[in-house]
Design a protein around this motif. Structure first.
Motif, PDB file in Angstrom:
ATOM      1  N   HIS A 162     -13.692 -32.276  -4.022  1.00 19.63           N
ATOM      2  CA  HIS A 162     -13.657 -30.888  -4.487  1.00 19.63           C
ATOM      3  C   HIS A 162     -12.596 -30.778  -5.579  1.00 19.63           C
ATOM      4  O   HIS A 162     -11.479 -31.266  -5.396  1.00 19.63           O
ATOM      5  CB  HIS A 162     -13.306 -29.974  -3.310  1.00 19.63           C
ATOM      6  N   PRO A 163     -12.910 -30.190  -6.722  1.00 19.43           N
ATOM      7  CA  PRO A 163     -11.926 -30.128  -7.820  1.00 19.43           C
ATOM      8  C   PRO A 163     -10.832 -29.100  -7.545  1.00 19.43           C
ATOM      9  O   PRO A 163     -10.765 -28.041  -8.143  1.00 19.43           O
ATOM     10  CB  PRO A 163     -12.779 -29.748  -9.026  1.00 19.43           C
ATOM     11  N   SER A 164      -9.970 -29.444  -6.604  1.00 24.10           N
ATOM     12  CA  SER A 164      -8.907 -28.552  -6.171  1.00 24.10           C
ATOM     13  C   SER A 164      -7.608 -29.333  -6.108  1.00 24.10           C
ATOM     14  O   SER A 164      -7.595 -30.520  -5.774  1.00 24.10           O
ATOM     15  CB  SER A 164      -9.263 -28.006  -4.790  1.00 24.10           C
ATOM     16  N   ILE A 165      -6.498 -28.675  -6.410  1.00 25.56           N
ATOM     17  CA  ILE A 165      -5.204 -29.341  -6.388  1.00 25.56           C
ATOM     18  C   ILE A 165      -4.897 -29.870  -4.991  1.00 25.56           C
ATOM     19  O   ILE A 165      -4.220 -30.878  -4.840  1.00 25.56           O
ATOM     20  CB  ILE A 165      -4.085 -28.413  -6.924  1.00 25.56           C
ATOM     21  N   LEU A 187     -12.330 -36.408 -13.825  1.00 23.92           N
ATOM     22  CA  LEU A 187     -12.807 -35.025 -13.851  1.00 23.92           C
ATOM     23  C   LEU A 187     -13.588 -34.793 -15.134  1.00 23.92           C
ATOM     24  O   LEU A 187     -13.097 -35.078 -16.225  1.00 23.92           O
ATOM     25  CB  LEU A 187     -11.627 -34.048 -13.769  1.00 23.92           C
ATOM     26  N   ASP A 188     -14.786 -34.270 -14.986  1.00 27.10           N
ATOM     27  CA  ASP A 188     -15.668 -34.002 -16.122  1.00 27.10           C
ATOM     28  C   ASP A 188     -15.750 -32.504 -16.339  1.00 27.10           C
ATOM     29  O   ASP A 188     -16.201 -31.769 -15.464  1.00 27.10           O
ATOM     30  CB  ASP A 188     -17.054 -34.575 -15.809  1.00 27.10           C
ATOM     31  N   GLU A 225      -1.476 -32.635 -18.132  1.00 27.86           N
ATOM     32  CA  GLU A 225      -1.450 -32.329 -16.701  1.00 27.86           C
ATOM     33  C   GLU A 225      -1.681 -30.834 -16.467  1.00 27.86           C
ATOM     34  O   GLU A 225      -2.454 -30.437 -15.592  1.00 27.86           O
ATOM     35  CB  GLU A 225      -0.106 -32.739 -16.093  1.00 27.86           C
ATOM     36  N   ASP A 226      -1.028 -30.008 -17.271  1.00 31.49           N
ATOM     37  CA  ASP A 226      -1.217 -28.559 -17.168  1.00 31.49           C
ATOM     38  C   ASP A 226      -2.659 -28.175 -17.484  1.00 31.49           C
ATOM     39  O   ASP A 226      -3.239 -27.300 -16.846  1.00 31.49           O
ATOM     40  CB  ASP A 226      -0.258 -27.821 -18.089  1.00 31.49           C
ATOM     41  N   LYS A 227      -3.258 -28.827 -18.470  1.00 28.97           N
ATOM     42  CA  LYS A 227      -4.657 -28.582 -18.840  1.00 28.97           C
ATOM     43  C   LYS A 227      -5.569 -28.937 -17.672  1.00 28.97           C
ATOM     44  O   LYS A 227      -6.487 -28.183 -17.337  1.00 28.97           O
ATOM     45  CB  LYS A 227      -5.014 -29.405 -20.084  1.00 28.97           C
ATOM     46  N   THR A 245      -5.693 -26.325 -14.957  1.00 32.07           N
ATOM     47  CA  THR A 245      -6.499 -25.139 -15.276  1.00 32.07           C
ATOM     48  C   THR A 245      -7.983 -25.372 -15.002  1.00 32.07           C
ATOM     49  O   THR A 245      -8.738 -24.409 -14.886  1.00 32.07           O
ATOM     50  CB  THR A 245      -6.330 -24.695 -16.746  1.00 32.07           C
ATOM     51  N   LEU A 246      -8.396 -26.635 -14.909  1.00 35.42           N
ATOM     52  CA  LEU A 246      -9.801 -26.953 -14.646  1.00 35.42           C
ATOM     53  C   LEU A 246     -10.127 -26.979 -13.156  1.00 35.42           C
ATOM     54  O   LEU A 246     -11.293 -27.051 -12.778  1.00 35.42           O
ATOM     55  CB  LEU A 246     -10.157 -28.303 -15.273  1.00 35.42           C
TER      56      LEU A 246
END
Length: 151
Positions: A6-9, A20-21, A115-117, A120-121
């Motif tokens: 899951h694209p979660s921190i 990550l795409d 990393e910050d970018k 945001t994704l």
């Protein structure tokens, strides 16, 4: 392909490596606890661009390149047919996680920006002071209803 996450921190481990795409760029995130020998196995430093890139000579680098090719091909709009591939080739941008202590040189600032970018994704990560977006909308709806009922 490796198992999807899951694209979660909260899904990202410090000793993990993630691809990550976002539809335009493939971000390769290398956690700060990934051993140096593992990093060396699939990354090389490109002096002309002053950045790490995926190795084309190591087995691990070739596997990663093949995974990226599959993501570019089979996650394209319209399907996996050769005539329906993405119209552009998504570059692989390597992000080496830092510890945030050395922000005085240009390379560290670049990696901090990337990393910050990446953060945001990622989606729906709550902190101690935030709620999920859907919860926020429910709270907002409830407040509007209460306001209407009072009138």
């Amino acid at each position: 392909l490796p198992k999807s996450a899951h694209p979660s921190i909260t899904s990202i481990d410090e000793d993990g490596i993630y691809l990550l795409d976002d539809g335009f760029v493939l971000y390769l995130y290398v956690g700060k606890a990934v051993p140096t020998d593992v990093r060396r196995d699939f990354l090389v430093f490109d002096n002309s661009r002053q950045t790490p890139v995926v190795s084309s000579t190591s087995e691990a680098g070739r596997k990663l390149t093949n995974i990226a090719w599959q993501m570019r091909s089979f996650c394209s709009m319209g399907g996996a047919g050769a005539s329906l591939l993405r119209p552009t080739t998504a570059p692989i941008v390597v992000i080496l996680a830092g510890d945030g202590t050395n922000n005085d040189n240009q390379a560290d600032l670049k990696h901090k920006f990337l990393e910050d970018k990446l953060v945001t994704l990622l989606v729906d990560d709550t902190t101690a002071h935030e709620t999920f977006y859907s919860d926020f909308l429910c709270q907002l709806h409830r407040r509007i209803q209460e306001s209407i009922d009072k009138q």
